[in-house]
Design a protein around this motif. Structure first.
Motif, PDB file in Angstrom:
ATOM      1  N   GLY A  39       0.663  -1.317  -0.014  1.00 30.26           N
ATOM      2  CA  GLY A  39      -0.292   0.184   0.081  1.00 30.26           C
ATOM      3  C   GLY A  39       0.723   1.247  -0.015  1.00 30.26           C
ATOM      4  N   ASP A  40      -0.108   2.534  -0.383  1.00 28.45           N
ATOM      5  CA  ASP A  40       0.507   3.620  -0.469  1.00 28.45           C
ATOM      6  C   ASP A  40       1.613   3.767  -1.533  1.00 28.45           C
ATOM      7  N   GLY A  41       1.049   3.860  -2.866  1.00 23.97           N
ATOM      8  CA  GLY A  41       1.863   3.725  -3.843  1.00 23.97           C
ATOM      9  C   GLY A  41       1.266   2.903  -5.150  1.00 23.97           C
ATOM     10  N   ILE A  42      -0.141   2.699  -4.968  1.00 27.77           N
ATOM     11  CA  ILE A  42      -0.752   1.780  -6.088  1.00 27.77           C
ATOM     12  C   ILE A  42      -0.826   2.729  -7.337  1.00 27.77           C
ATOM     13  N   CYS A  43      -0.477   3.942  -7.386  1.00 27.36           N
ATOM     14  CA  CYS A  43      -0.403   4.664  -8.628  1.00 27.36           C
ATOM     15  C   CYS A  43       0.846   3.976  -9.079  1.00 27.36           C
ATOM     16  N   ASP A  44       2.010   3.872  -8.588  1.00 22.14           N
ATOM     17  CA  ASP A  44       3.171   3.428  -9.174  1.00 22.14           C
ATOM     18  C   ASP A  44       3.022   1.849  -9.629  1.00 22.14           C
ATOM     19  N   ILE A  45       2.266   1.185  -9.079  1.00 24.04           N
ATOM     20  CA  ILE A  45       1.740  -0.066  -9.462  1.00 24.04           C
ATOM     21  C   ILE A  45       1.077  -0.261 -10.814  1.00 24.04           C
ATOM     22  N   ALA A  46       0.187   0.832 -10.666  1.00 22.99           N
ATOM     23  CA  ALA A  46      -0.487   0.924 -12.085  1.00 22.99           C
ATOM     24  C   ALA A  46       0.335   1.444 -13.367  1.00 22.99           C
ATOM     25  N   LYS A  47       1.505   2.505 -12.891  1.00 20.75           N
ATOM     26  CA  LYS A  47       2.303   2.682 -14.057  1.00 20.75           C
ATOM     27  C   LYS A  47       3.326   1.538 -14.436  1.00 20.75           C
ATOM     28  N   LEU A  48       3.667   0.932 -13.496  1.00 17.35           N
ATOM     29  CA  LEU A  48       4.419  -0.355 -13.724  1.00 17.35           C
ATOM     30  C   LEU A  48       3.668  -1.252 -14.801  1.00 17.35           C
ATOM     31  N   VAL A  49       2.447  -1.678 -14.231  1.00 16.41           N
ATOM     32  CA  VAL A  49       1.732  -2.514 -15.295  1.00 16.41           C
ATOM     33  C   VAL A  49       1.592  -1.785 -16.561  1.00 16.41           C
ATOM     34  N   GLU A  50       1.308  -0.567 -16.750  1.00 15.40           N
ATOM     35  CA  GLU A  50       1.086   0.068 -18.191  1.00 15.40           C
ATOM     36  C   GLU A  50       2.293   0.021 -18.999  1.00 15.40           C
ATOM     37  N   ASP A  51       3.384   0.422 -18.121  1.00 19.75           N
ATOM     38  CA  ASP A  51       4.982   0.447 -18.803  1.00 19.75           C
ATOM     39  C   ASP A  51       5.146  -0.915 -19.454  1.00 19.75           C
ATOM     40  N   ALA A  52       4.813  -1.955 -18.513  1.00 19.14           N
ATOM     41  CA  ALA A  52       5.210  -3.400 -18.777  1.00 19.14           C
ATOM     42  C   ALA A  52       4.414  -3.915 -20.038  1.00 19.14           C
ATOM     43  N   LEU A  53       3.144  -3.315 -20.256  1.00 24.10           N
ATOM     44  CA  LEU A  53       2.435  -3.989 -21.225  1.00 24.10           C
ATOM     45  C   LEU A  53       2.749  -3.176 -22.512  1.00 24.10           C
ATOM     46  N   ARG A  54       3.417  -2.184 -22.538  1.00 29.21           N
ATOM     47  CA  ARG A  54       4.303  -1.540 -23.885  1.00 29.21           C
ATOM     48  C   ARG A  54       5.470  -1.739 -24.007  1.00 29.21           C
ATOM     49  N   ASP A  55       6.188  -2.547 -23.022  1.00 28.72           N
ATOM     50  CA  ASP A  55       7.750  -2.822 -23.320  1.00 28.72           C
ATOM     51  C   ASP A  55       7.873  -4.364 -22.706  1.00 28.72           C
ATOM     52  N   SER A  56       8.174  -5.174 -23.603  1.00 22.95           N
ATOM     53  CA  SER A  56       8.351  -6.624 -23.293  1.00 22.95           C
ATOM     54  C   SER A  56       9.535  -6.938 -22.324  1.00 22.95           C
ATOM     55  N   SER A  57      10.364  -5.776 -22.422  1.00 25.81           N
ATOM     56  CA  SER A  57      11.675  -6.069 -21.546  1.00 25.81           C
ATOM     57  C   SER A  57      11.266  -5.553 -20.142  1.00 25.81           C
ATOM     58  N   ILE A  58      10.426  -4.961 -19.773  1.00 25.33           N
ATOM     59  CA  ILE A  58       9.777  -4.677 -18.560  1.00 25.33           C
ATOM     60  C   ILE A  58       8.951  -5.817 -17.974  1.00 25.33           C
ATOM     61  N   GLN A  59       8.173  -6.466 -18.839  1.00 29.44           N
ATOM     62  CA  GLN A  59       7.329  -7.603 -18.771  1.00 29.44           C
ATOM     63  C   GLN A  59       8.271  -8.561 -17.968  1.00 29.44           C
ATOM     64  N   SER A  60       9.390  -8.871 -18.231  1.00 32.99           N
ATOM     65  CA  SER A  60      10.235  -9.741 -18.134  1.00 32.99           C
ATOM     66  C   SER A  60      10.746 -10.059 -16.697  1.00 32.99           C
ATOM     67  N   PHE A  61      10.822  -8.834 -15.903  1.00 32.94           N
ATOM     68  CA  PHE A  61      11.339  -8.588 -14.632  1.00 32.94           C
ATOM     69  C   PHE A  61      10.134  -8.421 -13.822  1.00 32.94           C
ATOM     70  N   VAL A  62       8.869  -8.447 -14.027  1.00 40.64           N
ATOM     71  CA  VAL A  62       7.689  -8.375 -13.174  1.00 40.64           C
ATOM     72  C   VAL A  62       7.199  -9.791 -12.847  1.00 40.64           C
ATOM     73  N   PRO A  63       7.275 -10.111 -11.579  1.00 38.40           N
ATOM     74  CA  PRO A  63       6.779 -11.336 -11.192  1.00 38.40           C
ATOM     75  C   PRO A  63       5.411 -11.766 -11.794  1.00 38.40           C
ATOM     76  N   PRO A  64       5.105 -13.150 -11.987  1.00 38.37           N
ATOM     77  CA  PRO A  64       3.831 -13.650 -12.499  1.00 38.37           C
ATOM     78  C   PRO A  64       2.543 -13.462 -11.678  1.00 38.37           C
ATOM     79  N   VAL A  65       2.681 -13.079 -10.175  1.00 35.06           N
ATOM     80  CA  VAL A  65       1.505 -12.901  -9.402  1.00 35.06           C
ATOM     81  C   VAL A  65       1.863 -11.704  -8.551  1.00 35.06           C
ATOM     82  N   ILE A  66       0.960 -10.690  -8.209  1.00 33.84           N
ATOM     83  CA  ILE A  66       1.157  -9.401  -7.903  1.00 33.84           C
ATOM     84  C   ILE A  66       0.047  -9.402  -6.895  1.00 33.84           C
TER      85      ILE A  66
END
Length: 226
Positions: free
Chosen positions: A60-87
């Motif tokens: 908690g306290d930073g869900i806006c950062d998680i949302a940005k991480l998700v959107e960036d990962a969906l635009r960039d496969s290199s970011i997808q590679s270091f996001v764990p499969p479960v959040i």
């Protein structure tokens, strides 16, 4: 790879990955909290540790950062590679309970709303983990209420944030409580921090490692505080 869609459990990831996480022989869980808009800190942690971990719990306290991480990962496969499969995500006192996230996989229109619960749980290697932010649990009088909630939920581990002080302790009832500290605004003389928990199936013990972030890089440390 994470689907970045929210399951009925309110975990972010596919039902298959969530089920697989529960049955793994061993796993590592990345625990982060209180980024408070410091997306660069969250990104740095994920870039260096996310690819080696099986799940990310954000307290908690930073869900806006998680949302940005998700959107960036969906635009960039290199970011997808270091996001764990479960959040796992929970609402902090500075978060909303709904966040729009742009995900083309969701269909049209491609915005989905993440529902942000006050608390949740996830099963890892046969062990149940309870997590919450803690702002409604009288945390500055101790973590007893959170420990009780974890026990009532049949969990062995309780994760929380809010105090911005890294902390761990084996509490009454055998509940292992951990606060990763804040990755952007630490208190108690600590540096920005986060933690990794290693779990094994059929093992009653857990191995936790705290990391601090400084100008010289990321390194392990032993937290103090109460």
């Amino acid at each position: 790879m994470n689907t970045f869609l929210q399951d009925s459990s309110l975990l972010v990831g596919s039902p298959e990955e969530i089920k697989a996480l529960a049955c793994k022989e061993s796993a590592e869980v990345l625990v982060v909290s209180d980024s408070h808009g410091a997306y660069a800190s969250l990104f740095l942690i994920l870039k260096q540790f996310g690819g080696c971990c099986d799940a990310l719990i954000f307290c908690g306290d930073g869900i806006c950062d998680i949302a940005k991480l998700v959107e960036d990962a969906l635009r960039d496969s290199s970011i997808q590679s270091f996001v764990p499969p479960v959040i796992g995500i929970v609402e902090g006192n500075n978060d909303a309970d709904l966040y729009p996230v742009k995900n083309p996989a969701s269909g049209s229109p491609c915005y989905v709303e993440f529902k942000i619960p006050l608390c949740n749980s996830v099963e890892v290697c046969g062990h149940k983990i309870f997590f919450t932010h803690g702002h409604r649990n009288s945390l500055f009088n101790g973590n007893g209420e959170i420990v009780s909630l974890a026990k009532e939920s049949g969990c062995e581990i309780a994760l929380y944030g809010h105090t911005h002080v890294a902390f761990e302790r084996l509490c009454s009832g055998g509940i292992f409580a951990l606060n990763p500290g804040s990755c952007s605004k630490p208190r108690g003389g600590q540096k920005p921090s986060f933690a990794v928990i290693a779990l094994k199936k059929n093992s009653a013990s857990f191995e936790s490692t705290f990391f601090e972030i400084s100008a010289s890089g990321i390194r392990p440390f032993f937290p103090g505080g109460t």
